[in-house]
Scaffold this motif. Structure first.
Motif, PDB file in Angstrom:
ATOM      1  N   LEU A  93      -4.022 -14.218  36.540  1.00 24.67           N
ATOM      2  CA  LEU A  93      -4.916 -13.837  37.639  1.00 24.67           C
ATOM      3  C   LEU A  93      -6.231 -14.607  37.587  1.00 24.67           C
ATOM      4  CD1 LEU A  93      -4.615  -9.952  38.028  1.00 24.67           C
ATOM      5  CD2 LEU A  93      -4.033 -11.708  39.705  1.00 24.67           C
ATOM      6  N   PHE A  97      -7.415 -17.081  40.742  1.00 22.80           N
ATOM      7  CA  PHE A  97      -8.591 -16.874  41.588  1.00 22.80           C
ATOM      8  C   PHE A  97      -9.696 -17.887  41.306  1.00 22.80           C
ATOM      9  CE2 PHE A  97      -6.508 -12.872  42.435  1.00 22.80           C
ATOM     10  CZ  PHE A  97      -6.855 -12.629  43.756  1.00 22.80           C
ATOM     11  N   GLU A  98      -9.770 -18.399  40.098  1.00 22.83           N
ATOM     12  CA  GLU A  98     -10.722 -19.480  39.862  1.00 22.83           C
ATOM     13  C   GLU A  98     -10.266 -20.753  40.571  1.00 22.83           C
ATOM     14  OE1 GLU A  98     -11.504 -19.913  35.700  1.00 22.83           O
ATOM     15  OE2 GLU A  98     -12.966 -18.262  35.693  1.00 22.83           O
ATOM     16  N   PHE A 100      -8.742 -20.641  43.496  1.00 23.02           N
ATOM     17  CA  PHE A 100      -9.191 -20.379  44.864  1.00 23.02           C
ATOM     18  C   PHE A 100     -10.669 -20.721  45.021  1.00 23.02           C
ATOM     19  CE2 PHE A 100      -5.771 -16.861  45.385  1.00 23.02           C
ATOM     20  CZ  PHE A 100      -4.824 -17.834  45.667  1.00 23.02           C
ATOM     21  N   PHE A 101     -11.465 -20.327  44.035  1.00 24.94           N
ATOM     22  CA  PHE A 101     -12.900 -20.636  44.090  1.00 24.94           C
ATOM     23  C   PHE A 101     -13.141 -22.141  44.071  1.00 24.94           C
ATOM     24  CE2 PHE A 101     -16.472 -22.017  41.431  1.00 24.94           C
ATOM     25  CZ  PHE A 101     -17.532 -21.658  42.251  1.00 24.94           C
ATOM     26  N   TRP A 202     -13.602 -12.351  47.492  1.00 26.40           N
ATOM     27  CA  TRP A 202     -12.442 -12.754  46.692  1.00 26.40           C
ATOM     28  C   TRP A 202     -12.528 -14.218  46.281  1.00 26.40           C
ATOM     29  CZ3 TRP A 202      -9.822  -8.856  44.923  1.00 26.40           C
ATOM     30  CH2 TRP A 202      -9.766  -7.667  45.658  1.00 26.40           C
ATOM     31  N   LEU A 203     -13.172 -15.037  47.093  1.00 21.72           N
ATOM     32  CA  LEU A 203     -13.256 -16.461  46.791  1.00 21.72           C
ATOM     33  C   LEU A 203     -14.428 -16.817  45.887  1.00 21.72           C
ATOM     34  CD1 LEU A 203     -12.451 -17.994  50.304  1.00 21.72           C
ATOM     35  CD2 LEU A 203     -10.908 -17.755  48.348  1.00 21.72           C
ATOM     36  N   PHE A 206     -15.017 -12.596  42.802  1.00 20.61           N
ATOM     37  CA  PHE A 206     -14.008 -11.816  42.088  1.00 20.61           C
ATOM     38  C   PHE A 206     -13.594 -12.451  40.765  1.00 20.61           C
ATOM     39  CE2 PHE A 206      -9.489 -10.956  41.232  1.00 20.61           C
ATOM     40  CZ  PHE A 206      -9.532  -9.582  41.076  1.00 20.61           C
ATOM     41  N   SER A 207     -13.326 -13.745  40.777  1.00 23.95           N
ATOM     42  CA  SER A 207     -12.784 -14.400  39.581  1.00 23.95           C
ATOM     43  C   SER A 207     -13.753 -14.346  38.409  1.00 23.95           C
ATOM     44  CB  SER A 207     -12.441 -15.861  39.896  1.00 23.95           C
ATOM     45  OG  SER A 207     -13.599 -16.583  40.275  1.00 23.95           O
TER      46      SER A 207
END
Length: 352
Positions: A93, A97-98, A100-101, A202-203, A206-207
């Motif tokens: 996870l 998400f990192e 995505f960032f 989330w972008l 979150f990460s």
């Protein structure tokens, strides 16, 4: 006789003022700033691929020292080592998400976002470099150096969270000031605080909360591994375990109960709760390494302590979510504005 049952109405004779278009310094203008990506954007992408490559090559392929992370965690298992399944899921996870960032922060809408430029700044590349160094040291079983690297990684990630909280507070104050000054309306103002559950959250946020929460719980674990490798008495490992779990638990409660912008941090606290659950689950059927070092009382103590802290965080989180939801609903009812139309013009009024 007067009818006392009718509600008295106070009407303001000042018509509703229409707001002007966003100014150059307004949040909506800055959010749509299409300037080119800068050095920070490029380093963020580079750092992500560096960290991802090192983690795969060292942690899964075993390029550094010939052992994977699973094998080393089993070899140097401590009282606060989570179950293997738990850290397998969480790292997937984190990198997802990192990733995505790393991609999103290159897009025109996000590349100059305050949470990227001032919130993350140079600390993401620092975190990626320290994680790469940790992976190399850990793979070669240089656990004391790995513990120092892990501590530096934790500081880097916590710095990102603190800087983002500061940016959120500043941007919200600017937005409110512009609305109060009449330069923009609430509809025109762009919220740059990336509140959950928006896509920006989330972008861009979150990460880091996820990563910071996991590394915070992993740091004392790596310290205990280093102590084990150095041949220190098992009592020191027990002390590290008994102190670190309640300390992290207290930090989670602080983040859940504070009222500042960007807080409560449900993700950081939830990740710590997840780690505590993994520790408790592992100690329900302890490995031979643990049974060979610690007595039943120590194992039971850490099993119950980690399980209790993890469960309490979940209870407080749920209670906090419900309490804040009810508070926000009450505020909306109290601040609800009604409008009276007179001769085609709208006037705000408040019932007495």
């Amino acid at each position: 006789m007067k009818d006392d049952s009718s509600a008295e109405v106070k009407i303001s004779l000042e018509p509703v003022v229409k707001t002007t278009s966003p100014t150059k310094d307004s949040p909506s203008h800055r959010a749509n700033d299409g300037t080119k990506a800068n050095l920070i954007n490029g380093l963020n992408l580079l750092g992500f691929f560096l960290s991802l490559s090192a983690s795969y090559l060292g942690g899964i392929a075993g390029w550094f020292g010939g052992s994977t992370n699973d094998e080393l965690n089993s070899k140097y298992k401590t009282l606060i080592t989570p179950s293997a399944a738990y850290y397998g899921y969480i790292w997937a996870l984190i990198f997802l998400f990192e990733g995505f960032f790393a991609v999103a922060q290159l897009l025109p809408v996000y590349r100059r976002h305050p949470l990227v430029q001032r919130g993350v700044g140079p600390f993401f590349i620092v975190a990626c470099v320290t994680q790469t160094i940790w992976q190399i040291f850990f793979g070669y079983e240089l656990l004391l150096a790995a513990a120092i690297s892990m501590f530096a990684l934790m500081i880097s990630l916590l710095a990102i969270l603190m800087r983002q909280y500061s940016v959120i507070h500043d941007e919200e104050q600017k937005r409110i000031a512009l609305i109060d000054a009449g330069e923009i309306s609430e509809e025109e103002a762009v919220d740059l605080t990336a509140r959950p559950p928006t896509l920006s959250y989330w972008l861009l946020r979150f990460s880091f909360a996820l990563h910071a929460g996991w590394v915070t719980t992993s740091t004392p674990c790596v310290v205990a591994m280093a102590m084990m490798q150095l041949g220190m008495d098992v009592e020191y490992e027990l002390w590290v375990s008994c102190i670190s779990v309640p300390l992290i638990f207290g930090c989670c409660l602080g983040l859940l109960l504070r009222e500042e912008m960007g807080i409560p941090s449900y993700v950081f606290s939830g990740t710590c709760s997840y780690a505590f659950a993994g520790i408790a689950w592992e100690l329900y059927a302890p490995s031979t390494v643990i049974l060979g070092k610690h007595d039943e009382a120590s194992i039971t103590l850490m099993k119950n302590l980690s399980g209790f802290c993890g469960a309490c965080i979940l209870v407080v989180t749920f209670s906090r979510i419900v309490a804040l939801f009810l508070r926000d609903q009450c505020k909306k009812l109290l601040k609800k504005e009604e409008v009276e139309e007179i001769d085609g013009a709208e006037y705000p009024y408040v019932k007495a």
